[in-house]
Structures are given as C-alpha cells and as structure tokens.
Scaffold this active site. Sequence first.
Site, PDB file in Angstrom:
ATOM      1  N   HIS A 199      -7.096  -8.152  -1.652  1.00 25.34           N
ATOM      2  CA  HIS A 199      -7.990  -8.689  -0.631  1.00 25.34           C
ATOM      3  C   HIS A 199      -8.497 -10.082  -0.991  1.00 25.34           C
ATOM      4  CE1 HIS A 199      -8.991  -4.160  -0.190  1.00 25.34           C
ATOM      5  NE2 HIS A 199      -7.925  -4.454   0.518  1.00 25.34           N
ATOM      6  N   LYS A 240     -15.681 -14.594  -7.169  1.00 30.79           N
ATOM      7  CA  LYS A 240     -16.229 -13.279  -7.492  1.00 30.79           C
ATOM      8  C   LYS A 240     -16.423 -13.160  -8.998  1.00 30.79           C
ATOM      9  CE  LYS A 240     -13.592 -11.034  -3.836  1.00 30.79           C
ATOM     10  NZ  LYS A 240     -12.769 -12.195  -3.510  1.00 30.79           N
ATOM     11  N   TYR A 270     -19.705  -6.189  -7.985  1.00 30.76           N
ATOM     12  CA  TYR A 270     -19.131  -7.465  -7.569  1.00 30.76           C
ATOM     13  C   TYR A 270     -20.241  -8.430  -7.192  1.00 30.76           C
ATOM     14  CZ  TYR A 270     -14.734  -5.144  -6.018  1.00 30.76           C
ATOM     15  OH  TYR A 270     -13.563  -4.459  -5.906  1.00 30.76           O
ATOM     16  N   ASP A 295      -4.832  -0.897   3.709  1.00 26.06           N
ATOM     17  CA  ASP A 295      -4.054  -1.449   2.605  1.00 26.06           C
ATOM     18  C   ASP A 295      -2.580  -1.049   2.680  1.00 26.06           C
ATOM     19  OD1 ASP A 295      -6.302  -2.719   1.683  1.00 26.06           O
ATOM     20  OD2 ASP A 295      -6.623  -1.385  -0.017  1.00 26.06           O
TER      21      ASP A 295
END
Length: 181
Positions: A62, A72, A132, A168
């Site tokens: 992603h 991130k 995250y 996905d």
Amino acid sequence: MIFTPLALNGAYRIDLERRGDHRGSFARLFCQEEFRQHGLTDVWSQCNVSHSVQKGTLRGMHFQRPPKADAKLVKCMAGSVFDVIVDLRRSSETYGRWVSVTLTSEGGEMIYVPQGFAHGFQTLTENAQLLYFHSDSYSPEHEGGFHHADVEVGITWPLEIASLSDRDKTLPPLSKVEPVS
C-alpha cells in the site's frame, strides 16, 4: 537511536538504544532533533495501530499518492512481522526494488519508510500489532497499491499466506500502477 541506512535511498532501520538497570530499561522512540539531523520527516500527523490475529496474515503493498503521499515510521508492539518496502519513485535508480526488515516487539527496531514507497508486511506470529506514525492524514481518494506477488518485483514472503483482504487479492501488478512521483 541508531539509524542504519537500508539499500533503498532514504529508508532506514532504526534501533532503540536501551538504557537499563535492575528495574528494566528506557529508550527513546522518537527525537525530532535526531530525525532532522538524518534528513527525515520529523512531524507526524496521524498515528495508527494494526492488529493481525493469524500468523501468516499479509497486508500490502500500500501507498498514498501525492499530494497526500506520506512517510511512515513503523514499530512492532506485539509479536513479529516481516516488513517490506518498495521504492515507487520512477526517477530513482532503485525503482521497483524491495527491502525487508524483521520487526519484533522484543527487539524494538523500527523502519522509516520515505514518501514514494509502498509498504506491506506478513505476520510471523499470532496477534501481531504494529504502530504506524504517518506524516500526513489518510486520504481514501489518494490510496494505491500493487499486488504482493507481482513477479517483476519478486518479494519473497517467508510464510504461506494465511489471510489476505479481498482488496489486496485484486490489486494490479506494479507495471499497471499510476506513477506516484
């Protein structure tokens, strides 16, 4: 914190420097000054938690497109994961290449994922949990992804896939993804 550059420009493995005694230990998870010294994003807009129940669960690959592309900082809080990033910057000499870092709750290591990268992971234990930090807020209209088993990228996942989202399963190969930079 110990910053170790990865094989993809701008990506880092970050290890905690634990200070301990008979009571346990203490370590910095983030220091704006140290991140800034390494040229990394040092302001986080959003923080998320991901919990995967089943060992072998795969999430990814992603990313967010501009203008909502985000860096991130990813840390495993429970269990362990095989964490993968892929360089999606078409102008980069490492475009389409991937690297992995095993993140564990015991080790405390983190991975810094620059803007212009895809991210995904496979759980190596049951009840794996990731924390995250994102440099920008999530935007559904800017989300993207490519198929985790794209043969041209060639990611070698360590386990048989036990669980994968319907989304996905249907992601396109990287060659069919609209450029992110």
